[in-house]
Design an enzyme around this catalytic site. Structure first.
Site, PDB file in Angstrom:
ATOM      1  N   VAL A  59       0.846  -1.194   0.000  1.00 56.13           N
ATOM      2  CA  VAL A  59       0.000   0.000   0.000  1.00 56.13           C
ATOM      3  C   VAL A  59       0.883   1.246   0.000  1.00 56.13           C
ATOM      4  CG1 VAL A  59      -1.783   1.267   1.258  1.00 56.13           C
ATOM      5  CG2 VAL A  59      -1.753  -1.240   1.325  1.00 56.13           C
ATOM      6  N   CYS A  60       0.576   2.159  -0.901  1.00 59.07           N
ATOM      7  CA  CYS A  60       1.286   3.430  -0.954  1.00 59.07           C
ATOM      8  C   CYS A  60       0.426   4.481  -0.263  1.00 59.07           C
ATOM      9  CB  CYS A  60       1.542   3.826  -2.409  1.00 59.07           C
ATOM     10  SG  CYS A  60       2.503   5.335  -2.566  1.00 59.07           S
TER      11      CYS A  60
END
Length: 186
Positions: free
Chosen positions: A113-114
């Site tokens: 996840v960014c």
């Protein structure tokens, strides 16, 4: 008669004056326990589109967050994130992975996840609640400017209609390009 000196020594040694033994808790365990006590009194403020699951009720440091967006591109989907709170929490963010394969600019196909507060913008004053709202926001407003899935980001930037069609295909279960996505409608 209370023996204050023995109580003081027992506390200093990390022992309970009554039982003689007490397991020391890490800062992470203490904070997460405090956090979930707060959850019990409704101060965690989970959005109505989110819920938590505890596979092992004795392990409050490992849990799942379920997000079911009720608007936007991902409306109707059910996305599961795993949280692992490490011993250095709150000085380091929890490890968060998306367990649901999703066509999203900020979530790659391996579930990474960014989200800035999971990386360089993490501060010890942030909470699990901050991360929950950040993840929920990613489903409302995907950010093609900081992508992990560059293909999805490019489609979102160049053709929102095609991006919306790709998301719909993915959450219904189907191929987007060469990648197959499992159905994740709730």
């Amino acid at each position: 008669m209370i023996k204050l000196f023995s109580l003081k020594n027992a506390k200093k040694d990390g022992e309970s004056p009554k039982t003689g033994t007490q397991k020391k808790s890490s800062a992470a365990q203490l904070r997460i326990q405090k956090g979930f006590v707060i959850l019990d009194i409704n101060e965690l403020n989970l959005p109505k589109t989110c819920g938590t699951e505890f596979p092992d009720p004795d392990d409050l440091l490992t849990f799942k967050l379920v997000i079911c967006p009720d608007e936007g591109f991902y409306k109707g989907g059910r996305f599961i994130f795993s949280f692992k709170v490490g011993p250095n929490y709150p000085h380091e963010p929890p490890k968060v992975k998306c367990e649901t394969q999703v066509y999203h600019p900020n979530i790659d196909l391996e579930g990474n996840v960014c989200l800035n507060i999971l990386r360089e913008d993490w501060k010890p004053v942030l909470t699990i609640n901050s991360i929950v709202y950040g993840l929920q926001y990613l489903f409302l407003e995907p950010n093609p400017e900081d992508p992990l899935n560059k293909d999805a980001a490019e489609v979102l930037q160049n053709n929102r209609r095609v991006f919306e069609q790709n998301v719909a295909k993915a959450i219904r279960g189907g191929y987007v390009g060469q990648y197959y996505f499992q159905r994740c409608l709730k």
